[in-house]
Write a protein that holds these residues in place. Structure first.
Motif, short mmCIF file in Angstrom:
data_model
loop_
_atom_site.label_atom_id
_atom_site.label_comp_id
_atom_site.label_asym_id
_atom_site.label_seq_id
_atom_site.Cartn_x
_atom_site.Cartn_y
_atom_site.Cartn_z
N ASP A 126 0.81 -1.22 0.00
CA ASP A 126 0.00 0.00 0.00
C ASP A 126 0.85 1.27 0.00
OD1 ASP A 126 -2.39 1.62 0.37
OD2 ASP A 126 -1.77 1.82 2.45
N GLU A 127 1.94 1.25 0.76
CA GLU A 127 2.76 2.46 0.85
C GLU A 127 3.49 2.75 -0.46
OE1 GLU A 127 5.14 -1.10 1.87
OE2 GLU A 127 3.19 -0.32 2.52
N GLU A 128 3.54 1.80 -1.37
CA GLU A 128 4.24 2.00 -2.64
C GLU A 128 3.29 2.32 -3.79
OE1 GLU A 128 7.54 -1.20 -2.99
OE2 GLU A 128 6.01 -2.06 -1.69
N PHE A 129 1.99 2.27 -3.57
CA PHE A 129 1.02 2.46 -4.65
C PHE A 129 1.10 3.86 -5.24
CE2 PHE A 129 -2.13 -0.82 -2.70
CZ PHE A 129 -1.34 -1.85 -3.18
N ASN A 130 0.72 3.97 -6.51
CA ASN A 130 0.51 5.29 -7.11
C ASN A 130 -0.65 5.99 -6.42
OD1 ASN A 130 2.53 5.19 -9.19
ND2 ASN A 130 1.24 3.76 -10.31
N ARG A 131 -0.57 7.28 -6.34
CA ARG A 131 -1.59 8.07 -5.64
C ARG A 131 -2.51 8.75 -6.65
NH1 ARG A 131 -0.98 5.40 -1.10
NH2 ARG A 131 1.21 5.37 -0.45
N GLY A 132 -3.59 9.30 -6.14
CA GLY A 132 -4.53 10.04 -6.98
C GLY A 132 -5.92 9.45 -6.94
N ALA A 133 -6.78 9.98 -7.80
CA ALA A 133 -8.18 9.51 -7.87
C ALA A 133 -8.22 8.26 -8.73
CB ALA A 133 -9.07 10.61 -8.43
N ILE A 134 -7.76 7.16 -8.17
CA ILE A 134 -7.64 5.91 -8.92
C ILE A 134 -8.89 5.08 -8.75
CG2 ILE A 134 -6.37 3.73 -9.04
CD1 ILE A 134 -3.83 5.31 -8.46
N VAL A 135 -9.53 4.76 -9.86
CA VAL A 135 -10.74 3.95 -9.86
C VAL A 135 -10.41 2.50 -10.22
CG1 VAL A 135 -12.98 3.59 -10.97
CG2 VAL A 135 -12.23 5.91 -10.38
N ALA A 136 -9.49 2.30 -11.15
CA ALA A 136 -9.11 0.96 -11.60
C ALA A 136 -7.89 0.49 -10.81
CB ALA A 136 -8.81 0.97 -13.09
N PRO A 137 -7.98 -0.63 -10.08
CA PRO A 137 -6.87 -1.08 -9.24
C PRO A 137 -5.57 -1.31 -9.98
CG PRO A 137 -8.89 -2.23 -8.64
CD PRO A 137 -9.19 -1.45 -9.89
N GLN A 138 -5.63 -1.66 -11.27
CA GLN A 138 -4.41 -1.92 -12.03
C GLN A 138 -3.45 -0.73 -12.00
OE1 GLN A 138 -7.54 -2.36 -13.14
NE2 GLN A 138 -7.68 -3.93 -14.72
N GLN A 139 -4.04 0.48 -11.96
CA GLN A 139 -3.22 1.68 -12.03
C GLN A 139 -2.36 1.88 -10.78
OE1 GLN A 139 -6.03 4.82 -12.84
NE2 GLN A 139 -6.88 3.73 -14.60
N LEU A 140 -2.68 1.19 -9.70
CA LEU A 140 -1.91 1.32 -8.47
C LEU A 140 -0.47 0.87 -8.64
CD1 LEU A 140 -4.53 -0.04 -5.88
CD2 LEU A 140 -3.85 2.35 -6.18
N ILE A 141 -0.23 -0.11 -9.52
CA ILE A 141 1.10 -0.72 -9.60
C ILE A 141 1.82 -0.40 -10.91
CG2 ILE A 141 0.52 -2.58 -8.02
CD1 ILE A 141 0.20 -4.42 -10.48
N PRO A 208 -9.90 0.38 -4.82
CA PRO A 208 -8.45 0.48 -4.64
C PRO A 208 -8.04 0.81 -3.21
CG PRO A 208 -9.09 1.56 -6.67
CD PRO A 208 -10.37 1.20 -5.96
N ALA A 209 -8.86 1.58 -2.50
CA ALA A 209 -8.52 1.95 -1.12
C ALA A 209 -8.57 0.78 -0.16
CB ALA A 209 -9.46 3.06 -0.64
N ASP A 210 -9.17 -0.34 -0.58
CA ASP A 210 -9.27 -1.52 0.29
C ASP A 210 -8.17 -2.53 0.03
OD1 ASP A 210 -11.59 -0.86 1.77
OD2 ASP A 210 -12.82 -1.31 0.02
#
Length: 976
Positions: A126-141, A208-210
């Motif tokens: 979680d601490e490494e994820f991309n930030r912002g208004a992310i709706v699609a979980p794929q964008q986190l990584i 994504p927040a979960d």
């Protein structure tokens, strides 16, 4: 005697003096990441047995003497030593230790630690994820893991992303099996066909927040435990569940965003368009008096909002976490995606923690209002001198012509086009983990999960204004997707001291069934009404044994046997073994004084499979009945009052046989992997070098059949082989780690190469299949599948240039030397997949400020600019029947009179470096609340030589692509 009495008297005086000098210090221990109190932290006076632990609120009190050293330690955090100098209170902030080697990572049906992992396994937390208004979980990584490339599909609301692990092992596209990885959410594998009907992203149901972390299994020794679905890698997603012995916590997060398209297609402006009047074929009477930028008219600023409310609490034997969330995101081309959900996680421990029950449930309702992307193509082609509205206030249109573009604003008017889908989805998983009372090293784990979704959709499109007597289109659809799972396994883990070996043995069984039912009804001039049922099942047996000998030598072997209803009895079962070894060199005696804090060599081999063939029963002869009047046979006419009524024909329903291959079987992939893990300075600088070689045989491919050999022109069967190889490097560094300032960085670089080594059933090296459909003509393709080339290779004529470097229209290289330009002169040339791609992330903190940013880059990939090839010529303007359209601005450079669709001039190098994400935050700790404010920008800029819309196009063909957006996000997070 006198001396002894004097000494005794001195001691009797000093003892109470010492006791009086000892004071009590109190304080609080908190987590640096979120300023939340940490319960259970060990606080000891160094060199003594005096100590205590923090309570649920992170508070402690301890008796200590002046000058003594207080040691504060907590698992997973960097310990602190503090010299007591008379402070009355002592508040300590602990930070997670980035150099820990004993971090637990999930693997298939179990877990291991980083130092004991022998496969290519990478965890993104979680601490490494991309930030912002992310709706699609794929964008986190995106950009976070070596060998993992995430490409967003465009800027539409709720748009997901394409994930490729090591480039994929199959052909992909219209002629091959999927290259998507298997995704497992809390132990439940998601249907690789998309998860639910009516959605653009299989993971849109997951908030994504979960998400706690992603674990990527990349090589076959790690993925073989998932057998028939693991050729393209596996991603394990773990959701947040709260922590034991944690205080009651309430969190509220708000993210407000605005988004605009980052670029548009370069077409002629109104003034440039009017300048074409010098061409005698140009009809100046059709010109209007306006100067309309049609792309500017259709795109607007999209607004988004994400709300998350979370409550959590942990007791000694029970902890829970409940999240309520709502996301709304507008697309710049109109359109809206909304998702509301509740995510619950409950963990209860019984029998002195021998029995643990975990229930997770993710309930969502999402609604998509799809914008008609036909507006994009129309905006590129519509006359820029015409106004949006005519003198009657109606949308300006060309004269009636079915080939003429439609006013792009017409598509975006809800009265003319409305396309909505509602999906209600529940992903629920129940896990039982029991440690046997008679053998504490033996555990039983049972996992029962269901992914159930219902969808309802409606689409209406008014009669096209460019067609005389047009008929409106109305469609309704509904359906359900049900994915059920039951698996269990026994795990035995113990330390055999006599041979100095830790063993970890797992064996289990799994059964998973997929059921899809869909109803579709269309009312237009070609009415259709049909119901389809799609069902298949997978039964599996699996086992794994791992050995850690003397904390130096690692051996792991796994085996899975899968049976699928998609194949006939002779080919139904597949066997998927995997084995890996590791040598912890840094634990050897000769490395005791080495500057390495970690050095491990590992290697692995495994076999994985592919069963996503696009059909459920490709081995059966299936007969499709005719529906309504389509494909029926007229048998006669009905009688009315004893007379033949010619207005009431009688039809007999027919059965249409479908093509099949009764011997179809698994696609099978062998993969070899060798790697070196290293670390320096107590692992504050660490990294990995991974090399792999992969060979896929019996490719599941849709190939043309010989005339009369089957019932279809194209048939799914096993044919050909693909090999790929690559090198991955990742480097992580905790560069500074001080109380007020910290800096850590990650860089990963991936090199990859893929080649078709066989494609035909008779091993014909000259056999090829054209793919990659393009606009500008019917049935044209720009890519080729051919032995010796990458599956995304382009197939073009080699353009001839004049002395000034300008392309000579219609002049191509005569490759075969027959003094004429024919189809035989088209050559494979360049490819869409990159040779290398990188991710570079930096995280800074200074007191209460934090700053992080991520760059992504891609090198060696090319894009075919179909927007320019189809419309970058004067014929695209003047050679239309009854109307004149706009042209691509490349015409100003080439002066081309006609389309040159297959010229390599339009194959453009698409290397790029993109600032993908940058976020600045500030944390304000109050007495009973913590507030963090952040400002984030995504897709900030792109450095590239590509002249088109965007250098990052999934299939390498730019045409009617929904432009990516640039988002600005304001975030507020409150923690109570």
């Amino acid at each position: 005697m006198k001396t002894f009495l004097n000494a005794l008297l001195f001691c009797l005086i000093m003892v109470p003096a010492t006791l009086l000098a000892q004071t009590t210090v109190s304080g609080t221990v908190t987590d640096k990441a979120d300023a939340m109190p940490l319960p259970g932290v060990n606080i000891i006076v160094k060199g003594t047995s005096r100590g205590t632990a923090t309570d649920f609120d992170g508070k402690f009190s301890l008796e200590v003497n002046q000058g003594e050293t207080i040691v504060v330690s907590y698992l997973g955090y960097t310990s602190q030593e503090i010299v007591y100098n008379g402070q009355s209170t002592l508040d300590v902030v602990l930070q997670e230790d980035a150099a820990q080697l004993d971090e637990v990572v999930l693997i298939g049906y179990g877990s291991t630690t980083k130092q004991d992992a022998t496969g290519a396994v990478e965890k993104v937390g979680d601490e490494e994820f991309n930030r912002g208004a992310i709706v699609a979980p794929q964008q986190l990584i995106a950009g976070k893991a070596a060998g993992v490339r995430v490409t967003t599909g465009g800027g539409a609301a709720g748009e997901g992303g394409e994930i490729r692990i090591r480039g994929g092992a199959s052909l992909g596209g219209d002629f091959g099996g999927t290259n998507d990885p298997l995704i497992v959410v809390d132990g439940l594998p998601i249907d690789q066909r998309g998860g639910a009907q009516g959605i653009t992203n299989a993971l849109n149901a997951v908030n994504p927040a979960d998400i706690e972390d992603f674990v990527v299994l990349k090589d076959a020794s790690a993925t073989a435990i998932y057998g028939s679905r693991a050729s393209n890698g596996v991603i394990l997603i773990t959701t947040k569940k709260g922590r034991a012995n944690s205080p009651f916590k309430v969190e509220y997060g708000l993210q407000a965003s605005v988004r605009n398209v980052a670029n548009t297609v370069d077409v002629l402006s109104a003034s440039q368009y009017r300048a074409l009047a010098s061409d005698p074929r140009f009809d100046t009477s059709s010109l209007g008096n306006a100067s309309t930028d049609w792309q500017d008219e259709i795109y607007s600023t999209g607004v988004g909002m994400i709300h998350n409310i979370t409550v959590s609490k942990g007791y000694e034997n029970f902890n829970f976490r409940v999240n309520l969330n709502h996301s709304s995101q507008e697309g710049p081309l109109d359109g809206l995606f909304e998702r509301s959900g509740i995510n619950m996680a409950f963990v209860h421990r019984f029998l002195d923690n021998d029995l643990k029950l975990t229930l997770t449930s993710n309930l969502t309702s999402s609604e998509s209002d799809f914008a008609n992307d036909g507006a994009i193509g129309s905006a590129v082609r519509f006359d820029p001198t015409l106004p949006v509205f005519d003198e009657n206030g109606d949308y300006t249109q060309y004269p009636l012509n079915p080939n003429a573009p439609i006013n792009p604003l017409w598509f975006l008017d809800p009265a003319n086009d409305n396309d909505r889908q509602t999906v209600k989805r529940a992903i629920t998983n129940f896990n039982v983990d029991y440690r046997f009372w008679f053998l504490k090293d033996l555990r039983f784990n049972l996992n029962a999960g269901i992914d159930y979704a219902e969808n309802d959709g409606h689409r209406f499109e008014a009669a096209r204004p460019n067609i005389a007597n047009g008929v409106p289109l109305s469609e309704v659809s509904s359906g359900l997707n049900r994915n059920t799972l039951l698996d269990f396994y026994l795990n035995y883990k113990t330390d055999i001291e006599s041979i100095n070996t830790n063993i970890d043995i797992t064996a289990g069984h799994s059964f998973q069934e997929f059921y899809i039912e869909g109803f579709f009804d269309r009312t237009s001039n070609a009415s259709i009404s049909q119901t389809d049922i799609n069902r298949n099942a997978l039964e599996s047996y699996f086992a794994r044994a791992s050995f850690d000998i003397a904390d130096k030598y690692l051996i792991s072997a796994s085996y899975r046997r899968d049976g699928s209803s998609r194949f006939n009895e002779n080919n139904r079962w597949g066997n998927f073994p995997g084995v890996s070894v590791g040598w912890k060199i840094s634990n050897e005696a000769f490395m005791e004084d080495s500057f390495f804090s970690n050095l491990k060599l590992r290697a692995g081999w495994g076999v994985t499979g592919q069963q996503e063939i696009g059909e459920n029963y490709g081995f059966l002869g299936i007969y499709t009945p005719s529906r309504n009047d389509a494909a029926n046979i007229q048998f006669g006419y009905q009688l009315s009052n004893g007379q033949i009524d010619l207005s009431q024909p009688i039809f007999l329903q027919t059965l249409r046989p479908e093509g099949f291959d009764e011997n179809i079987k698994w696609e099978e992939t062998d993969q070899y992997n060798v790697a070196l893990d290293f670390g320096f300075f107590n692992n504050r600088l660490n990294g990995t070098i991974d090399a792999y070689y992969r060979e896929t045989k019996d490719l599941l491919s849709r190939i043309p059949t010989a005339a009369g050999s089957n019932l279809e022109d194209l048939l799914i069967t096993n044919v050909g082989e693909v090999t790929s190889r690559g090198l991955e490097l990742s480097l992580n560094g905790v560069i500074f780690q001080k109380e007020d300032f910290g800096w850590d960085a990650n860089v990963n670089v991936s090199f990859q190469e893929q080649e078709i080594t066989s494609l035909s059933l008779n091993n014909d090296p000259n056999y090829f299949v054209l793919t990659g459909g393009i606009s500008g003509g019917v049935g044209n393709n720009i890519q080729i599948l051919r032995e010796g080339f990458d599956p995304t290779t382009f197939f073009v004529f080699r353009q001839v240039y004049d002395d000034n470097g300008n392309p000579i229209e219609g002049s191509y290289v005569d490759v075969n030397g027959d003094n004429q330009i024919t189809e035989a002169d088209r050559q494979p040339y360049k490819k869409a997949t990159p040779d290398a791609f990188i991710g570079f992330t930096n995280n800074f903190r200074y007191k209460s400020f934090d700053l992080n940013f991520t760059f992504r880059g891609s090198f060696g990939n090319y894009v075919y600019n179909n927007s320019a090839s189809a419309n970058g010529n004067i014929t695209a303007v003047v050679n239309q029947a009854g109307y004149q359209a706009n042209a691509h601005s490349s015409f100003l450079d080439t002066g081309f009179q006609n389309q040159n669709l297959f010229s390599d001039y339009y194959i453009e190098r698409a290397d790029f470096v993109r600032l993908d994400n940058i976020s600045l935050g500030y944390t304000l700790p109050f007495e009973k609340m913590t507030l963090r404010a952040s400002l984030t920008a995504t897709n900030v800029f792109v450095i590239t030589e590509y002249d088109g819309l965007d250098p990052e196009i999934g299939n390498g063909i730019e045409n009617n692509f929904y432009p990516r957006t640039r988002d600005i996000v304001l975030g507020l997070n409150f923690t109570f």
